[in-house]
Scaffold this active site. Structure first.
Site, short mmCIF file in Angstrom:
data_model
loop_
_atom_site.label_atom_id
_atom_site.label_comp_id
_atom_site.label_asym_id
_atom_site.label_seq_id
_atom_site.Cartn_x
_atom_site.Cartn_y
_atom_site.Cartn_z
N HIS A 157 0.83 -1.20 0.00
CA HIS A 157 0.00 0.00 0.00
C HIS A 157 0.87 1.26 0.00
CE1 HIS A 157 -3.19 -2.81 0.96
NE2 HIS A 157 -4.08 -1.84 0.98
N HIS A 197 1.60 -3.08 9.21
CA HIS A 197 3.01 -2.83 8.89
C HIS A 197 3.74 -2.13 10.03
CE1 HIS A 197 2.98 -4.13 4.72
NE2 HIS A 197 1.82 -3.52 4.57
#
Length: 238
Positions: free
Chosen positions: A163, A207
């Protein structure tokens, strides 16, 4: 080209701020942070997740083409640059993830609750990983269904962030191909969107800050290389 390099570097530095701020503050995600207050950031993450990522690419592509410098007003050239930078970046991400094989934050936290190691999670099949994720609500009763659903769709590795690679590729194209003086309102909007997506990846337990930093740095290098090659061939034709 030197001006483009400066603009690209400016865009990369701005994009690094969320992850750097998290590192400086010593912040990291853990299971007790799951909260409904993160829902707005989940919506921003959805702008990159399929199928909405395709819609986002079309909108950003139109904005970039309409405001691009005269050098890239050619529709075919603009499309080629966008495809190479954005989807080429996703290809790089796909190659690096299994090589580094780093667990996601939510996987580390969930396996700690289950008294297992992250490697145990990744040794399972896709359906078995999803079953482990479904059990997360046992340990975190306040876990929102939408966040659990997002985890169910993304059971892979963490490093680097796909992303973040996506938003970095687009943001760097905007900074590299637009006039900062003339297009600063648009650049601010795109930068704020990119920041929101970057924050979302950390707030949702997807993340670590290092994943975001690596994505931005690699995207910066790849975008710069593509633009250098583009300028080389465009000058040869002229």
């Amino acid at each position: 080209m030197s001006k483009q390099l400066k603009n690209l570097t400016l865009g990369a530095i701005l994009l690094l701020l969320p992850a750097l701020l998290a590192l400086v503050c010593g912040w990291h995600w853990h299971g007790q942070q799951t909260s409904i207050t993160a829902y707005p950031f989940y919506l921003f993450t959805q702008t990159v997740t399929r199928p909405w990522g395709i819609v986002t690419s079309i909108l950003l592509g139109l904005l970039l083409y309409r405001n691009a410098l005269p050098l890239t007003r050619n529709l075919g050239v603009s499309l080629l640059l966008m495809v190479i930078v954005v989807w080429g970046g996703q290809g790089i991400k796909s190659l690096l993830k299994p090589y580094f094989a780093q667990p996601r934050p939510y996987v580390v936290a969930l396996m700690e609750e289950m008294h297992q190691t992250p490697s145990y999670f990744y040794q399972q099949t896709q359906s078995e990983r999803q079953q482990l994720i479904r059990e997360a609500s046992t340990f975190w009763p306040t876990l929102p269904a939408w966040q659990q659903g997002h985890w169910l769709k993304e059971t892979g590795y963490s490093f680097p962030s796909g992303h973040s690679f996506f938003v970095a590729s687009w943001l760097l194209l905007f900074y590299g191909l637009l006039s900062i003086k003339k297009s600063w309102p648009l650049l601010i909007i795109v930068t704020l969107w990119a920041w929101a997506v970057m924050w979302s990846r950390m707030l949702l337990g997807m993340h670590w800050p290092r994943d975001l930093i690596a994505s931005v740095v690699i995207a910066w290098g790849f975008t710069f290389l593509v633009l250098v090659i583009y300028h080389f061939f465009s000058h040869r034709r002229s």
